[in-house]
Design an enzyme around this catalytic site. Structure first.
Site, PDB file in Angstrom:
ATOM      1  N   VAL A 195      -5.413 -58.053 -79.863  1.00 57.20           N
ATOM      2  CA  VAL A 195      -5.189 -57.042 -78.821  1.00 57.20           C
ATOM      3  C   VAL A 195      -6.247 -57.221 -77.743  1.00 57.20           C
ATOM      4  O   VAL A 195      -7.017 -58.176 -77.766  1.00 57.20           O
ATOM      5  CB  VAL A 195      -5.216 -55.608 -79.412  1.00 57.20           C
ATOM      6  CG1 VAL A 195      -4.136 -55.443 -80.472  1.00 57.20           C
ATOM      7  CG2 VAL A 195      -6.572 -55.255 -79.988  1.00 57.20           C
ATOM      8  N   GLU A 206      -9.428 -57.262 -75.294  1.00 51.51           N
ATOM      9  CA  GLU A 206     -10.804 -57.593 -75.668  1.00 51.51           C
ATOM     10  C   GLU A 206     -11.744 -56.400 -75.445  1.00 51.51           C
ATOM     11  O   GLU A 206     -12.601 -56.414 -74.556  1.00 51.51           O
ATOM     12  CB  GLU A 206     -11.235 -58.819 -74.842  1.00 51.51           C
ATOM     13  CG  GLU A 206     -12.588 -59.392 -75.162  1.00 51.51           C
ATOM     14  CD  GLU A 206     -12.650 -60.182 -76.464  1.00 51.51           C
ATOM     15  OE1 GLU A 206     -11.708 -60.087 -77.271  1.00 51.51           O
ATOM     16  OE2 GLU A 206     -13.654 -60.866 -76.668  1.00 51.51           O
ATOM     17  N   SER A 260     -12.845 -63.386 -78.431  1.00 53.12           N
ATOM     18  CA  SER A 260     -13.550 -64.561 -77.934  1.00 53.12           C
ATOM     19  C   SER A 260     -15.008 -64.248 -77.636  1.00 53.12           C
ATOM     20  O   SER A 260     -15.767 -65.151 -77.326  1.00 53.12           O
ATOM     21  CB  SER A 260     -12.845 -65.120 -76.704  1.00 53.12           C
ATOM     22  OG  SER A 260     -12.491 -64.101 -75.831  1.00 53.12           O
ATOM     23  N   HIS A 282     -11.013 -67.568 -84.163  1.00 53.89           N
ATOM     24  CA  HIS A 282     -10.928 -67.734 -82.712  1.00 53.89           C
ATOM     25  C   HIS A 282     -10.127 -68.977 -82.321  1.00 53.89           C
ATOM     26  O   HIS A 282     -10.597 -70.100 -82.443  1.00 53.89           O
ATOM     27  CB  HIS A 282     -12.356 -67.809 -82.137  1.00 53.89           C
ATOM     28  CG  HIS A 282     -12.404 -67.911 -80.653  1.00 53.89           C
ATOM     29  ND1 HIS A 282     -13.416 -68.543 -79.972  1.00 53.89           N
ATOM     30  CD2 HIS A 282     -11.550 -67.455 -79.698  1.00 53.89           C
ATOM     31  CE1 HIS A 282     -13.180 -68.480 -78.677  1.00 53.89           C
ATOM     32  NE2 HIS A 282     -12.061 -67.833 -78.483  1.00 53.89           N
ATOM     33  N   ASN A 300      -6.832 -71.463 -76.028  1.00 54.97           N
ATOM     34  CA  ASN A 300      -5.629 -71.309 -75.226  1.00 54.97           C
ATOM     35  C   ASN A 300      -5.220 -72.635 -74.584  1.00 54.97           C
ATOM     36  O   ASN A 300      -6.083 -73.265 -73.971  1.00 54.97           O
ATOM     37  CB  ASN A 300      -5.946 -70.269 -74.126  1.00 54.97           C
ATOM     38  CG  ASN A 300      -4.708 -69.762 -73.443  1.00 54.97           C
ATOM     39  OD1 ASN A 300      -3.592 -70.105 -73.803  1.00 54.97           O
ATOM     40  ND2 ASN A 300      -4.904 -68.955 -72.425  1.00 54.97           N
ATOM     41  N   GLU A 349     -12.321 -71.534 -84.401  1.00 51.48           N
ATOM     42  CA  GLU A 349     -13.657 -71.180 -84.874  1.00 51.48           C
ATOM     43  C   GLU A 349     -13.483 -70.074 -85.911  1.00 51.48           C
ATOM     44  O   GLU A 349     -12.948 -69.009 -85.604  1.00 51.48           O
ATOM     45  CB  GLU A 349     -14.524 -70.657 -83.720  1.00 51.48           C
ATOM     46  CG  GLU A 349     -14.992 -71.730 -82.764  1.00 51.48           C
ATOM     47  CD  GLU A 349     -15.851 -71.179 -81.619  1.00 51.48           C
ATOM     48  OE1 GLU A 349     -16.837 -71.826 -81.264  1.00 51.48           O
ATOM     49  OE2 GLU A 349     -15.533 -70.096 -81.073  1.00 51.48           O
ATOM     50  N   ASN A 404     -17.761 -71.074 -76.481  1.00 51.90           N
ATOM     51  CA  ASN A 404     -18.004 -70.307 -75.260  1.00 51.90           C
ATOM     52  C   ASN A 404     -19.494 -70.198 -74.938  1.00 51.90           C
ATOM     53  O   ASN A 404     -19.878 -70.077 -73.784  1.00 51.90           O
ATOM     54  CB  ASN A 404     -17.356 -68.928 -75.357  1.00 51.90           C
ATOM     55  CG  ASN A 404     -15.843 -69.035 -75.233  1.00 51.90           C
ATOM     56  OD1 ASN A 404     -15.328 -70.055 -74.766  1.00 51.90           O
ATOM     57  ND2 ASN A 404     -15.129 -68.013 -75.664  1.00 51.90           N
TER      58      ASN A 404
HETATM   59  P1  NAI Z   1      -2.990 -60.122 -73.612  1.00 55.43           P
HETATM   60  O1  NAI Z   1      -3.395 -59.065 -72.686  1.00 55.43           O
HETATM   61  O2  NAI Z   1      -2.089 -61.210 -73.147  1.00 55.43           O
HETATM   62  O3  NAI Z   1      -2.335 -59.489 -74.922  1.00 55.43           O
HETATM   63  C1  NAI Z   1      -2.800 -58.359 -75.582  1.00 55.43           C
HETATM   64  C2  NAI Z   1      -1.590 -57.673 -76.206  1.00 55.43           C
HETATM   65  O4  NAI Z   1      -2.042 -56.672 -77.109  1.00 55.43           O
HETATM   66  C3  NAI Z   1      -0.688 -56.969 -75.202  1.00 55.43           C
HETATM   67  O5  NAI Z   1       0.635 -57.403 -75.381  1.00 55.43           O
HETATM   68  C4  NAI Z   1      -0.824 -55.481 -75.559  1.00 55.43           C
HETATM   69  O6  NAI Z   1       0.357 -54.788 -75.377  1.00 55.43           O
HETATM   70  C5  NAI Z   1      -1.202 -55.543 -77.007  1.00 55.43           C
HETATM   71  N1  NAI Z   1      -1.978 -54.399 -77.495  1.00 55.43           N
HETATM   72  C6  NAI Z   1      -3.063 -53.840 -76.943  1.00 55.43           C
HETATM   73  N2  NAI Z   1      -3.517 -52.826 -77.728  1.00 55.43           N
HETATM   74  C7  NAI Z   1      -2.711 -52.780 -78.815  1.00 55.43           C
HETATM   75  C8  NAI Z   1      -2.655 -51.991 -79.979  1.00 55.43           C
HETATM   76  N3  NAI Z   1      -3.559 -51.039 -80.184  1.00 55.43           N
HETATM   77  N4  NAI Z   1      -1.672 -52.209 -80.867  1.00 55.43           N
HETATM   78  C9  NAI Z   1      -0.768 -53.183 -80.660  1.00 55.43           C
HETATM   79  N5  NAI Z   1      -0.767 -53.966 -79.573  1.00 55.43           N
HETATM   80  C10 NAI Z   1      -1.729 -53.785 -78.669  1.00 55.43           C
HETATM   81  O7  NAI Z   1      -4.375 -60.751 -74.152  1.00 55.43           O
HETATM   82  P2  NAI Z   1      -4.652 -62.204 -74.752  1.00 55.43           P
HETATM   83  O8  NAI Z   1      -5.051 -63.114 -73.669  1.00 55.43           O
HETATM   84  O9  NAI Z   1      -3.542 -62.575 -75.642  1.00 55.43           O
HETATM   85  O10 NAI Z   1      -5.966 -61.917 -75.611  1.00 55.43           O
HETATM   86  C11 NAI Z   1      -5.921 -61.255 -76.843  1.00 55.43           C
HETATM   87  C12 NAI Z   1      -7.210 -61.503 -77.581  1.00 55.43           C
HETATM   88  O11 NAI Z   1      -7.423 -62.901 -77.734  1.00 55.43           O
HETATM   89  C13 NAI Z   1      -8.461 -60.987 -76.883  1.00 55.43           C
HETATM   90  O12 NAI Z   1      -9.358 -60.536 -77.849  1.00 55.43           O
HETATM   91  C14 NAI Z   1      -9.007 -62.200 -76.191  1.00 55.43           C
HETATM   92  O13 NAI Z   1     -10.396 -62.143 -75.953  1.00 55.43           O
HETATM   93  C15 NAI Z   1      -8.700 -63.258 -77.217  1.00 55.43           C
HETATM   94  N6  NAI Z   1      -8.625 -64.628 -76.699  1.00 55.43           N
HETATM   95  C16 NAI Z   1      -8.030 -64.888 -75.515  1.00 55.43           C
HETATM   96  C17 NAI Z   1      -7.975 -66.180 -75.036  1.00 55.43           C
HETATM   97  C18 NAI Z   1      -7.301 -66.486 -73.739  1.00 55.43           C
HETATM   98  O14 NAI Z   1      -7.543 -67.574 -73.187  1.00 55.43           O
HETATM   99  N7  NAI Z   1      -6.458 -65.624 -73.217  1.00 55.43           N
HETATM  100  C19 NAI Z   1      -8.577 -67.309 -75.796  1.00 55.43           C
HETATM  101  C20 NAI Z   1      -9.103 -66.914 -77.067  1.00 55.43           C
HETATM  102  C21 NAI Z   1      -9.141 -65.613 -77.472  1.00 55.43           C
END
Ligand code: NAI
Length: 706
Positions: A397, A399, A426, A447, A450, A459, A497
């Site tokens: 979810v 960050e 991350s 971890h 992307n 990781e 990172n």
């Molecule tokens: P995103 O914003 O694309 O997706 C997050 C999703 O979580 C959304 O669809 C949202 O509706 C859902 N969500 C939020 N709160 C929720 C809850 N309480 N219950 C159920 N669903 C919920 O974000 P993204 O990019 O996918 O990142 C997600 C995680 O992965 C973060 O912790 C981020 O730091 C980590 N991450 C991201 C990378 C990237 O390049 N985008 C790389 C590695 C890790």
């Protein structure tokens, strides 16, 4: 001693079985090459008494994996390399010259020398199993196929397909192999032997129409003096150059060998092939690429039984990362429950999986039945239900610590007492996230990078209370997902990172000192990085970088002092690719253009008037990463030099031909790095102060890889 080969005769057909004792795969090494030679002696002696011969493997998932890499690593003289290749060529020439029909019955991976052996046979029959694939991966190890592959493959599948296979090293799956005539028949594994026996007596299926069309095109291009040939090879060379930026000589050399053989005939082509093989095998690039192969092998190896009971996964948060993770797990055979409060996100995740499976079906990577089944393994929900059956829950979810903690506390109340609870964070502390969970020993960071389907690294982050069993089990789980796991201590930025942030920050600081975006990006691309630094900033999201930068300053102080530039970009609403504008501007199709607005916006921060050479740019960015890596080793973020190099290659795309970040540091030498960094520390800023490790190494003339 037991031989790797056995031979039995059935109805005047010799069945030669390759089964190296105590090994999972068959490889050609000095012993098996000699033993295979003895088999050929016998086959030649029997001559026309035989109707044919079938070559098959007894391994569960492998036909033949190729030549023993340690033989190739050991080559120090081009002539020695050429002689080694000639030995293989002569062996396979003998197969081709046998006076009866030869058939390779292929189940499992059929790679390098293994495919070259199959190419020397009259026919190839393959199983349709998911573990069957064929390829010539040599150029990815900095060499070229040296046992006849550059000569026999084009004559079988044509110029276009052979150049593609050899220059990319990509594997071909059975159904596609059938279409391109790489194999003559694809059957169920149970029928492989029967089909091979039938092939010996010429009983093969009629080629389909698409295969016949393909064959006609192939033949045309093989005709001598066909102008299409020159044109195609020119195009292929251009494509290789664009992909490799000239840093990987092997694919280009392979095209030379193919062209030479087509122009001068098989015998001369083979001679050219073994010569080029020898030349490539002694290059430092090949040695480094083999090192990287070994790194991958090392970290990808482990006890699979640790994760054997992990079959049901729940993923919470179905955005870019969660959707990708869910798709990966479903494709890898697990049952996946994806939870997101947004139906739109769930719809997008389902579409992502369907599209991905569709693409792989089209590429014949999946058969129809397999492709139909995969999407049924993904179920979605807007509420957290059905968690009790999950072996592993992964949250992805937003960050934010408060959001993640609340997800963890709901999950903890619903899962079984063996479920592992993972976070894809991350940058947040895994230890803190686990603080209120009743069993923090079963919590770990997991971890991904992307895009999830393409970046090999995971990781596995050990929080303070994560048990060793959980970390090891999750590393095994990562392998089950086809990933390369590295176990990392819970500390800001983890490993990748932690090293990338100073790199990105340094680029912004350099910009302020007078360099420009285009020059910095080109310098790093020329160095071999997969993309320019500012392109990377735009892709990652500048807001994310600002956020992560702050936590680095909190933890490491002035040494991580952040450039004000990313913050200025965020204030102006320029978050990078996702907002359409960052350092570059991005259109809806994801295409980028330089944007004069960026310069105007940043003008107040660009007071420096210095000019920099590309070398200086590379030194400031890459040496900063090397310095940070040594600090990570000092702090025990990871334990080994190899873990640093594997993580940076598989998680950040650090150029494989260098052998890795610290292997590259050896190439430069600790003395040179320390002198440059000390100079920068005196003249520019104390952030460049070299670590104690580097200084000691420079003092003692030590290297990371003794
Ligand atoms: P995103 O914003 O694309 O997706 C997050 C999703 O979580 C959304 O669809 C949202 O509706 C859902 N969500 C939020 N709160 C929720 C809850 N309480 N219950 C159920 N669903 C919920 O974000 P993204 O990019 O996918 O990142 C997600 C995680 O992965 C973060 O912790 C981020 O730091 C980590 N991450 C991201 C990378 C990237 O390049 N985008 C790389 C590695 C890790």
């Amino acid at each position: 001693m037991m031989s790797a080969f056995s031979m039995n005769i059935f109805n005047s057909v010799a069945v030669v079985t390759f089964d190296t004792p105590d090994q999972k795969v068959n490889i050609f090494n000095l012993v098996t090459i000699e033993e295979f030679g003895e088999i050929l002696d016998q086959l030649e002696e029997m001559g026309t008494d035989l109707k044919g011969a079938v070559i098959i493997s007894a391994k569960e998932r492998n036909f033949i994996a190729g030549a023993d890499l340690s033989l190739i690593e050991g080559i120090s003289d081009p002539d020695e390399g050429a002689a080694m290749a000639r030995t293989g060529q002569e062996l396979f020439d003998r197969i081709a010259a046998l006076p009866f029909t030869t058939v390779a019955a292929i189940h499992g991976s059929c790679l390098g020398g293994g495919l070259e052996l199959a190419l020397a046979c009259d026919h190839r029959v393959a199983s349709d199993a998911a573990e069957t694939f064929l390829g010539l991966p040599e150029t990815q190890l900095g060499i070229i196929p040296g046992f006849g592959g550059t000569q026999r493959l084009p004559r079988l599948v044509g110029l276009l397909e052979s150049v593609r296979m050899i220059t990319t090293g990509s594997p071909v799956y059975p159904m596609k192999a059938l279409r391109t005539a790489l194999v003559d028949e694809v059957v169920k594994r149970e029928h492989l032997m029967d089909a091979a026996m039938a092939a010996v007596v010429g009983n093969l299926p009629k080629p389909s129409k698409s295969r016949k069309n393909f064959a006609t095109k192939v033949e045309k291009l093989l005709e001598k003096n066909n102008p299409g040939r020159k044109f195609l090879l020119g195009k292929a060379r251009k494509a290789v150059l664009a992909n490799t930026r000239g840093q990987y000589p092997a694919p280009m050399a392979a095209i030379d060998a193919i062209e030479y053989g087509l122009n001068h005939g098989m015998a001369k082509g083979l001679a050219r092939e073994n010569q080029i093989f020898g030349q490539m095998a002694v290059t430092e690039i090949s040695k480094n690429l083999i090192r990287v192969f070994r790194l991958r092998e090392f970290f990808a190896k482990g006890d699979p039984s640790l994760a054997a009971d992990i079959n049901n996964i729940a993923v919470i948060g179905g955005g870019a990362m969660g959707g990708g993770i869910a798709a990966l797990a479903a494709e890898r055979g697990m049952h996946v429950r994806l939870i997101d409060m947004s139906e739109k996100a769930l719809g997008a995740a389902i579409k992502f999986l369907n599209d991905d499976v569709g693409k792989k079906r089209q590429k014949h990577r999946y058969t129809g039945v397999v492709a139909d089944w995969i999407p049924t393994r993904l179920t979605v929900d807007t509420q957290m239900r059905g968690m009790g059956a999950s072996d592993v829950v992964i949250e992805a979810v937003a960050e934010r610590m408060d959001v993640k903690k609340s997800v963890f506390s709901s999950v903890a109340g619903k899962v079984s007492n063996t479920t592992a609870i993972l976070t894809n964070t991350s940058s947040l502390s895994v230890t803190e996230m686990a603080a209120d969970v009743p069993h923090p020993d079963r919590v770990a960071g997991f971890h991904f990078f992307n895009p999830v389907d393409r970046m090999p690294l995971v990781e596995v982050i050990r929080g303070e209370q994560t048990s060793v069993e959980t970390a090891d089990r999750m590393a095994a789980f990562a392998r089950k997902l086809g990933k390369v796991p590295i176990i990392v201590k819970d500390s800001p930025g983890f490993l990748v990172n932690r090293l990338l942030l100073p790199y990105l920050n340094e680029a912004c600081l350099l910009l302020a000192d007078g360099a420009n975006i285009g020059q910095i990006d080109r310098a790093l691309l020329d160095f071999g990085m997969p993309m320019g630094v500012f392109i990377l900033l735009d892709q990652v999201g500048i807001d994310i970088v600002v956020h992560a930068g702050r936590s680095m300053v909190d933890r490491f102080g002035d040494r991580m002092k952040q450039s004000p530039i990313p913050e200025a970009m965020v204030e102006a609403g320029r978050l990078g690719k996702k907002s359409g504008k960052g350092f570059y501007s991005w259109d809806s199709a994801g295409k980028r253009q330089t944007d004069p607005e960026t310069g105007k916006l940043l003008a107040p921060h660009l007071s420096g008037k210095e000019t920099f050479t590309n070398d200086q740019i590379v030194q400031r960015l890459i040496y900063s990463m090397i310095n940070e890596a040594t600090l990570c080793l000092e702090e025990g973020v990871v334990e080994t030099v190899q873990a640093v190099d594997a993580a940076m290659i598989f998680g950040a795309g650090f150029p494989p031909f260098t052998g890795g970040l610290l292997r590259y540091a050896d190439e430069v030498g600790a003395r040179g790095i320390v002198d440059t960094l000390s100079g920068l520390a005196d003249e520019v800023d104390s952030r460049f102060e070299p670590s104690a490790t580097l200084k000691n190494m420079a003092e003692g003339g030590e290297v990371f890889y003794p």
